[in-house]
Design a protein around this motif. Structure first.
Motif, PDB file in Angstrom:
ATOM      1  N   PRO A  12      44.395  25.395  39.575  1.00  0.00           N
ATOM      2  CA  PRO A  12      44.601  25.515  38.123  1.00  0.00           C
ATOM      3  C   PRO A  12      43.293  25.637  37.343  1.00  0.00           C
ATOM      4  N   GLU A  13      42.187  25.266  37.964  1.00  0.00           N
ATOM      5  CA  GLU A  13      40.885  25.292  37.286  1.00  0.00           C
ATOM      6  C   GLU A  13      40.308  26.701  37.149  1.00  0.00           C
ATOM      7  N   LEU A  14      40.875  27.673  37.838  1.00  0.00           N
ATOM      8  CA  LEU A  14      40.349  29.033  37.775  1.00  0.00           C
ATOM      9  C   LEU A  14      40.692  29.687  36.444  1.00  0.00           C
ATOM     10  N   ASP A  15      39.913  30.682  36.077  1.00  0.00           N
ATOM     11  CA  ASP A  15      40.093  31.398  34.808  1.00  0.00           C
ATOM     12  C   ASP A  15      41.140  32.493  34.991  1.00  0.00           C
ATOM     13  N   TRP A  16      42.422  32.096  34.975  1.00  0.00           N
ATOM     14  CA  TRP A  16      43.523  33.016  35.215  1.00  0.00           C
ATOM     15  C   TRP A  16      43.691  33.978  34.051  1.00  0.00           C
ATOM     16  N   GLN A  17      43.860  35.254  34.371  1.00  0.00           N
ATOM     17  CA  GLN A  17      43.974  36.313  33.366  1.00  0.00           C
ATOM     18  C   GLN A  17      45.378  36.850  33.209  1.00  0.00           C
ATOM     19  N   GLY A  18      46.263  36.535  34.125  1.00  0.00           N
ATOM     20  CA  GLY A  18      47.634  36.999  34.021  1.00  0.00           C
ATOM     21  C   GLY A  18      48.205  37.406  35.362  1.00  0.00           C
ATOM     22  N   GLU A  19      49.494  37.669  35.341  1.00  0.00           N
ATOM     23  CA  GLU A  19      50.226  38.090  36.532  1.00  0.00           C
ATOM     24  C   GLU A  19      50.780  39.484  36.325  1.00  0.00           C
ATOM     25  N   ILE A  20      51.081  40.137  37.435  1.00  0.00           N
ATOM     26  CA  ILE A  20      51.766  41.423  37.390  1.00  0.00           C
ATOM     27  C   ILE A  20      52.842  41.435  38.465  1.00  0.00           C
ATOM     28  N   ASP A  21      53.935  42.121  38.198  1.00  0.00           N
ATOM     29  CA  ASP A  21      54.938  42.355  39.224  1.00  0.00           C
ATOM     30  C   ASP A  21      54.478  43.539  40.040  1.00  0.00           C
ATOM     31  N   LYS A  55      54.224  39.829  44.048  1.00  0.00           N
ATOM     32  CA  LYS A  55      53.604  39.438  42.791  1.00  0.00           C
ATOM     33  C   LYS A  55      52.090  39.541  42.920  1.00  0.00           C
ATOM     34  N   GLY A  56      51.436  39.787  41.797  1.00  0.00           N
ATOM     35  CA  GLY A  56      49.983  39.797  41.758  1.00  0.00           C
ATOM     36  C   GLY A  56      49.481  38.930  40.623  1.00  0.00           C
ATOM     37  N   ALA A  57      48.258  38.471  40.725  1.00  0.00           N
ATOM     38  CA  ALA A  57      47.620  37.682  39.668  1.00  0.00           C
ATOM     39  C   ALA A  57      46.115  37.892  39.757  1.00  0.00           C
ATOM     40  N   THR A  58      45.455  37.700  38.639  1.00  0.00           N
ATOM     41  CA  THR A  58      44.010  37.913  38.574  1.00  0.00           C
ATOM     42  C   THR A  58      43.332  36.712  37.935  1.00  0.00           C
ATOM     43  N   PHE A  59      42.185  36.325  38.511  1.00  0.00           N
ATOM     44  CA  PHE A  59      41.326  35.335  37.873  1.00  0.00           C
ATOM     45  C   PHE A  59      39.913  35.894  37.846  1.00  0.00           C
ATOM     46  N   LEU A  60      39.071  35.297  37.002  1.00  0.00           N
ATOM     47  CA  LEU A  60      37.667  35.708  36.913  1.00  0.00           C
ATOM     48  C   LEU A  60      36.804  34.680  37.613  1.00  0.00           C
ATOM     49  N   ASP A  61      35.819  35.156  38.370  1.00  0.00           N
ATOM     50  CA  ASP A  61      34.875  34.237  38.999  1.00  0.00           C
ATOM     51  C   ASP A  61      33.891  33.749  37.927  1.00  0.00           C
ATOM     52  N   PRO A  62      32.961  32.843  38.261  1.00  0.00           N
ATOM     53  CA  PRO A  62      32.051  32.306  37.249  1.00  0.00           C
ATOM     54  C   PRO A  62      31.197  33.353  36.532  1.00  0.00           C
ATOM     55  N   ASN A  63      31.049  34.541  37.116  1.00  0.00           N
ATOM     56  CA  ASN A  63      30.267  35.605  36.480  1.00  0.00           C
ATOM     57  C   ASN A  63      31.136  36.598  35.716  1.00  0.00           C
ATOM     58  N   GLY A  64      32.446  36.349  35.657  1.00  0.00           N
ATOM     59  CA  GLY A  64      33.351  37.233  34.933  1.00  0.00           C
ATOM     60  C   GLY A  64      33.869  38.397  35.742  1.00  0.00           C
ATOM     61  N   THR A  65      33.680  38.375  37.053  1.00  0.00           N
ATOM     62  CA  THR A  65      34.167  39.432  37.926  1.00  0.00           C
ATOM     63  C   THR A  65      35.623  39.169  38.289  1.00  0.00           C
ATOM     64  N   ALA A  66      36.448  40.197  38.205  1.00  0.00           N
ATOM     65  CA  ALA A  66      37.866  40.044  38.519  1.00  0.00           C
ATOM     66  C   ALA A  66      38.089  39.860  40.013  1.00  0.00           C
ATOM     67  N   VAL A  67      38.952  38.898  40.342  1.00  0.00           N
ATOM     68  CA  VAL A  67      39.420  38.673  41.701  1.00  0.00           C
ATOM     69  C   VAL A  67      40.943  38.791  41.627  1.00  0.00           C
ATOM     70  N   HIS A  68      41.482  39.766  42.334  1.00  0.00           N
ATOM     71  CA  HIS A  68      42.916  40.044  42.301  1.00  0.00           C
ATOM     72  C   HIS A  68      43.572  39.480  43.559  1.00  0.00           C
ATOM     73  N   LEU A  69      44.746  38.877  43.376  1.00  0.00           N
ATOM     74  CA  LEU A  69      45.533  38.360  44.494  1.00  0.00           C
ATOM     75  C   LEU A  69      46.880  39.058  44.498  1.00  0.00           C
ATOM     76  N   PHE A  70      47.507  39.128  45.665  1.00  0.00           N
ATOM     77  CA  PHE A  70      48.876  39.619  45.729  1.00  0.00           C
ATOM     78  C   PHE A  70      49.569  38.994  46.936  1.00  0.00           C
ATOM     79  N   ASP A  71      50.882  38.962  46.845  1.00  0.00           N
ATOM     80  CA  ASP A  71      51.687  38.544  47.976  1.00  0.00           C
ATOM     81  C   ASP A  71      52.828  39.527  48.168  1.00  0.00           C
ATOM     82  N   GLN A  72      53.526  39.374  49.249  1.00  0.00           N
ATOM     83  CA  GLN A  72      54.689  40.216  49.525  1.00  0.00           C
ATOM     84  C   GLN A  72      55.932  39.331  49.600  1.00  0.00           C
TER      85      GLN A  72
END
Length: 116
Positions: free
Chosen positions: A79-88, A93-110
């Motif tokens: 929960p401490e990560l800088d979450w930017q939102g989810e996408i279907d 499902k997918g979701a994105t958070f920003l690392d400490p430098n503001g770089t996007a890290v995207h996740l997805f599952d099936q």
């Protein structure tokens, strides 16, 4: 987490597909509608995903797309990560958070994918 895609937002999908296919010689691996096309990257299992995003928000920034077992569980565990939102996404499902430098890290599952 397993790096699966390099996500590259583009403005013109047709122009971008022509460049990566015809100029660089990458082989197309799949498409999702008229907005998203993926290419095999030579010498790796990682694919390049080109996408026309719906807006220019941080959750659509270029970056790695990492497969996880469950986006929901990962979010609950971090929960401490800088979450930017989810996408279907197709099959999950997918979701994105920003690392400490503001770089996007995207996740997805099936999580919603049917049996093969």
């Amino acid at each position: 987490m397993k790096l699966t895609f390099l996500y590259q937002p583009v403005k013109d999908i047709k122009q971008s597909v022509a460049f990566y296919r015809d100029t660089l010689g990458f082989d197309e691996s799949w498409r999702e509608g008229e907005q998203t096309v993926a290419f095999k990257l030579p010498g790796t299992e990682v694919e390049l995903m080109l996408d026309v995003p719906p807006d220019d928000g941080a959750r659509w920034s270029a970056g790695g797309f990492y497969a996880v077992d469950s986006v929901d569980e990962f979010r609950r565990s971090h929960p401490e990560l800088d979450w930017q939102g989810e996408i279907d996404m197709p099959g999950g499902k997918g979701a994105t958070f920003l690392d400490p430098n503001g770089t996007a890290v995207h996740l997805f599952d099936q999580s919603a994918a049917g049996p093969e």
